[in-house]
Design a protein around this motif. Sequence first.
Motif, PDB file in Angstrom:
ATOM      1  N   GLU A  46      -1.557   7.956   5.864  1.00 16.31           N
ATOM      2  CA  GLU A  46      -2.964   7.557   5.673  1.00 16.31           C
ATOM      3  C   GLU A  46      -3.187   6.118   6.118  1.00 16.31           C
ATOM      4  OE1 GLU A  46      -3.667   8.410   1.552  1.00 16.31           O
ATOM      5  OE2 GLU A  46      -3.404  10.566   1.934  1.00 16.31           O
ATOM      6  N   GLU A  82       5.450  11.350  -1.362  1.00 14.97           N
ATOM      7  CA  GLU A  82       4.155  10.707  -1.617  1.00 14.97           C
ATOM      8  C   GLU A  82       4.014   9.422  -0.815  1.00 14.97           C
ATOM      9  OE1 GLU A  82       3.169  10.156  -5.764  1.00 14.97           O
ATOM     10  OE2 GLU A  82       3.809  12.228  -6.155  1.00 14.97           O
ATOM     11  N   GLN A 130       3.172  10.271   2.658  1.00 15.33           N
ATOM     12  CA  GLN A 130       1.766  10.616   2.767  1.00 15.33           C
ATOM     13  C   GLN A 130       0.908   9.340   2.794  1.00 15.33           C
ATOM     14  OE1 GLN A 130       0.572  13.320   3.708  1.00 15.33           O
ATOM     15  NE2 GLN A 130      -1.548  12.606   3.550  1.00 15.33           N
ATOM     16  N   ARG A 131       1.219   8.443   1.888  1.00 12.64           N
ATOM     17  CA  ARG A 131       0.457   7.177   1.863  1.00 12.64           C
ATOM     18  C   ARG A 131       0.608   6.429   3.188  1.00 12.64           C
ATOM     19  NH1 ARG A 131       2.320   6.834  -3.591  1.00 12.64           N
ATOM     20  NH2 ARG A 131       4.068   5.503  -3.007  1.00 12.64           N
ATOM     21  N   THR A 132       1.815   6.499   3.730  1.00 16.31           N
ATOM     22  CA  THR A 132       2.063   5.798   4.994  1.00 16.31           C
ATOM     23  C   THR A 132       1.214   6.404   6.118  1.00 16.31           C
ATOM     24  OG1 THR A 132       4.319   5.458   4.231  1.00 16.31           O
ATOM     25  CG2 THR A 132       3.886   5.011   6.541  1.00 16.31           C
ATOM     26  N   LYS A 189       0.829  -1.215   0.000  1.00 18.70           N
ATOM     27  CA  LYS A 189       0.000   0.000   0.000  1.00 18.70           C
ATOM     28  C   LYS A 189       0.853   1.251   0.000  1.00 18.70           C
ATOM     29  CE  LYS A 189      -4.241  -1.809   2.030  1.00 18.70           C
ATOM     30  NZ  LYS A 189      -4.890  -2.106   3.319  1.00 18.70           N
ATOM     31  N   MET A 190       2.021   1.163   0.611  1.00 13.70           N
ATOM     32  CA  MET A 190       2.921   2.326   0.644  1.00 13.70           C
ATOM     33  C   MET A 190       3.656   2.507  -0.682  1.00 13.70           C
ATOM     34  SD  MET A 190       4.593   1.532   4.356  1.00 13.70           S
ATOM     35  CE  MET A 190       6.054   2.508   4.019  1.00 13.70           C
TER      36      MET A 190
END
Lengths: 460, 454
Positions: free
Chosen positions: B292, B285, B288-290, B209-210
């Motif tokens: 979330e 980015e 940021q994904r992490t 996901k990251m």
Amino acid sequence: MLNHTPTEIAERSALRINPAKTCQPIGAMYAALGIHRCLPYSHGSQGCCSYHRSHLTRHFKEPVMAATSAFTEGASVFGGQPNLLEGLKTVFTTYSPDVVAVHTTCLSETIGDDIPQIVGEAKRQEIIPEGKYVIHANTPSYVGSHVVGFANMCTSMATYFAKEVKSPRRRTTDKHQINIVPGFVDPSDMRELRRLAEATGLKVTMFPDTSGVVDTPQTGKHIFYPEGGTTVTELQNLGRGVATMALGWWASRDAAIEVEKKAYVPREILDLPIGIGATDRFLKILKFRGGEITKELERERGQLVDLIVDTQQHFHGKKVAIFGDPDHVLALTEFCRDLGMVPVHVLTGTPGKRFGEEANRILGAKAGNIKFEGDLFTMHQWIKNEPVDLLLGNTYGKHIARAQDIPFVRVGWPILDRVGHSLMPTVGYAGAIRLASRMLDALLDRRDRDAPEHQFELVL
Amino acid sequence: MTELLAARARQVIRTGEGETGIECEKQSVAGSVSQRACTFCGSRVVLYPIADAVHLVHGPIGCAVYTWDIRGALSSGPELHRLSFSTDLRERHVVFGGEQQLEASLVELIERHHPKAAFVYATCIVGVIGDDVSAICRQVSERYGIPVVPVQSEGFQGSKKQGYDAACEALMSLIGTADASDVGPHTVNLLGDFNLAGEIWIITEYLKKMGVEVVANLTGDGRVDDIRKAHGAGLNLVQCSGSTTRLAMQMQAAYGIPFKKISYFGIDDMAAALYAVAEHFKDPEMLQRTRELVSAEIAEILPVIEECRRDLEGKRAAIYVGGAFKAISLVKALRLLGMKTVLAGSQTGTRDDYEYLTELCDPGTVIVDDSNPAELSAFLSEGKADLFIGGVKERPLAYKLGVAFCDHNHERKLPLEGFIGMANFAREVRASVCSPVWQFAPRHQNSEPQTLEV
Ligand code: SF4
């Protein structure tokens, strides 16, 4: 997981796959737990001791205490004498056992440590306190199996403790005392054997006796040396018995012979009393040695026979595969035969060609695949070639049972994934009632599961 | 204070009493009822999960039996590792040597199963009887064109740690033997995760996901071909530091791969691990994904934690596990559940680990290295523990004392890693601590200051 097993059977000489046995020391450790206030002691690397304790713990769900010499590189070169001396010192000052039962491992055997000599040295150095005992058994892991390790430690109990009698005429017997070597069985079985023998009015000296050691109640305490176990006094007085009953040729015979050698106590070598026939023979010998078969015992037997009469049609002609320790497997084979089943595959991991002879004798013309010193890879191949209706054996059978989708009843050692075996016996009439019921449950559960709707019946 | 084996006095300290400098990394005392395993065990643990290799134990039968399918190190594909292969050495081999036996066994295994590699574990007596395991491995390897790796794991060499080292050496011999040019930059290897109850799959999912790809799982759900190209990864993530830090260091030296020591247990450590990865790759980015991911995962499990915490607040826990790094994560995780740690110990911790543990724990906590049952049960009673976290040998000890138990070792059946793992842990601890059986079960009947009951 077992999709790796090919159906086609090829000769194998070197490799062992999915063993049906393990190494001697664990058997010696289990036997030693059956002496009251005894600390088993593993003379070798610390890993052996840890493995054996963990494995016994998984089967009994009980803490298992044993000490280790914790070999180092140096010991593997110069011998383990310093470790054993140091170890004995630690054990007596910290854990104060009455008896320390030393067994060897593959390493201490290979480097050739002489245990009696080292223990002698410990005595000279006054490491062993007054009134305490150190006994030992040689248990090379590359000979026999765990069953042999058990037998060797049982024999040592007699060697070290039984008081020697100079000649048969000098022997003083207690005509009520019967010695029983129960074999590598659960504490529940030892309890049951004692109950049966005592019910005939005899006084029992059982060695070893792990009941009260590895089946203790929850009390809020961890007791290092629980109440159970054969006492040193009992072992010293083995010579007074009218006879020594060895239950199981592999696990118990040598100990009985040893008592006979030392004190002229006649030996009675019997099968493990699993099933009707073997239990009858057990009681017959008890009677012959002065016991009395009471109405109560007859009633018990009658109930077992009644249960089998009620259910024989479900057992009749069913094919069964049996594996495990030799004394267990032979007794189970006879019981299955007597239930009308057909034991088509019979296997033990323990060496000894007597196993084949006995299995053949029991099964006669019906004998199928029989093997000693086999493994579960072979058993799986046999079953693939000739499927069975039921599998009997220890927990390691579960892979095969799943791969071939066959009903499976756990019996023997080790059982790592179920409970009850420590508390409910397999031996004697009561044990046979329990075993037959479990086998029937397995067969009928399967029948119910597989029956088409219109043949699925409420009453069976 | 509880009576100790005299020689062990310095392997136990109490926090807040000015005691520091625990002694550890020592050989067990001869004659002790040590909970420790041996070199062979350590090697077997680390290499066992490589599922498409054959693992042949060269020695008498016992060692192969006690390590047969006892670890829930799950595989998503082949399951060759779950079978037990042994040369089952007999007396004649002890006299005449076991080399032929070894060679014949390898040949048979390779011809039947066509594995990607074979590992040969030399147990206690192999060196003593003079077998040249390396030579046989070399011959067979040449003949079949697959790696056949000797693992020198004689039990007497020491505790599990020496075994870890032997295993790392074996892994190191595989790494770098395949082309890794297709491996991208945002990639990691996972070290020291054994995929118990499928934990690696949880971690891999987070990383995916990251935007991070896993090249090789070196110690859980492993595949030989992945491991051979592990040198292409951008980062090594090292959990269970005791077992694989050394490998990470060797990989850094040989291939310049940096590593991070992380833990996937508990919310804090799990989040910290993922952030460490994101920061390492310096990709905003990804960071940021992490963020979330972490906040979504935490939001999901928080209600479970809060619910369990209501029942567990103020309860007392004792920890005795294999490695001290895990003990550290556990102390934090227990805090999150409102529980206090009264005993923290391990079989093989290092001085650094223990120093950190000492700092982390509340005053009065017992810190212990290489303990034994009598000692543990005394500490448990003395600390009035409600929960014990340990492994197979500790479980019945806890139950006899009337203390709840959680297996945080290889016999765990639920994943305890990751955020979801924290929720599982909370539920499991609550289930045991709040079991109705305790109303019938006496607890700590020997909790008075005492010497050992023997
Ligand atoms: S086979 Fe030898 S080294 Fe292995 S557990 Fe048994 S005694 Fe110990």
